[in-house]
Write a protein that holds these residues in place. Structure first.
Motif, short mmCIF file in Angstrom:
data_model
loop_
_atom_site.label_atom_id
_atom_site.label_comp_id
_atom_site.label_asym_id
_atom_site.label_seq_id
_atom_site.Cartn_x
_atom_site.Cartn_y
_atom_site.Cartn_z
N SER A 14 0.85 -1.18 0.00
CA SER A 14 0.00 0.00 0.00
C SER A 14 0.89 1.24 0.00
O SER A 14 1.77 1.37 0.86
N GLU A 16 0.09 4.30 0.71
CA GLU A 16 -0.18 5.09 1.92
C GLU A 16 0.57 4.52 3.12
O GLU A 16 1.22 5.25 3.88
N GLU A 17 0.54 3.20 3.28
CA GLU A 17 1.27 2.56 4.37
C GLU A 17 2.78 2.74 4.20
O GLU A 17 3.49 2.95 5.18
N SER A 31 2.41 10.00 10.81
CA SER A 31 1.81 10.19 9.49
C SER A 31 0.79 11.33 9.47
O SER A 31 0.56 11.95 8.44
N LEU A 35 0.55 13.13 6.05
CA LEU A 35 -0.07 12.39 4.96
C LEU A 35 -1.38 13.01 4.47
O LEU A 35 -1.59 13.09 3.26
N ASP A 39 -1.76 14.07 0.74
CA ASP A 39 -2.86 13.47 0.01
C ASP A 39 -3.70 14.53 -0.70
O ASP A 39 -4.10 14.36 -1.86
N ARG A 49 -5.49 9.81 -4.83
CA ARG A 49 -5.07 9.81 -3.43
C ARG A 49 -4.05 8.69 -3.22
O ARG A 49 -4.04 7.70 -3.95
N ALA A 50 -3.25 8.82 -2.19
CA ALA A 50 -2.24 7.80 -1.89
C ALA A 50 -2.91 6.44 -1.66
O ALA A 50 -2.40 5.41 -2.09
N ARG A 51 -4.05 6.43 -1.02
CA ARG A 51 -4.74 5.16 -0.75
C ARG A 51 -5.23 4.46 -2.01
O ARG A 51 -5.53 3.27 -2.00
N SER A 54 -2.74 0.88 -4.30
CA SER A 54 -2.69 -0.22 -3.34
C SER A 54 -2.71 -1.57 -4.05
O SER A 54 -3.78 -2.09 -4.36
#
Length: 126
Positions: A14, A16-17, A31, A35, A39, A49-51, A54
């Protein structure tokens, strides 16, 4: 007929992770609020978005064989990323955890085992 397969060498699970992990490891920063600000910038500038990035969220849709490779002592992306991807991926798959090497050094530090693992994977899927 073309054979389609994937070899994922030291993948992240991921984005984001991974960003949160790098902030913690490199800068000892939480974060939040970094983040969410980053984002917002990504969403404004690039439209995602970063999420949204994934591999873990889509690995269950990959039907073709995948060989996951990761160094046990990866110093940039935790080996748990490959382990999580491997666990969630249905169908044909293999996981090779190299004993030596840091990030992206699986081949350099484990040439013979790496080559044999890739060859065995290819032999199995062809």
């Amino acid at each position: 007929m073309a054979l389609i397969f994937y070899i994922a060498d030291c993948p992240f699970a991921s984005f984001e992770e991974q960003l949160a992990y790098r902030l913690k490891v490199e800068y000892r920063l939480p974060s939040c609020p970094i983040l969410p600000i980053a984002d917002s910038f990504l969403r404004f500038r690039d439209g995602y978005r970063a999420r949204d990035v994934s591999p873990l969220a889509v690995i269950n849709t990959i039907e073709k064989p995948v060989l996951f490779i990761h160094s046990r002592h990866d110093d940039y992306i935790p080996v748990s990323a490959s382990e999580r991807l491997y666990k969630k991926k249905p169908g044909p798959k293999e996981l090779y955890i190299a004993e030596a090497g840091e990030h992206a050094m699986s081949y350099t530090k484990n040439r013979d085992t790496y080559r044999k693992t890739v060859q065995a994977f290819l032999d199995k899927i062809t």
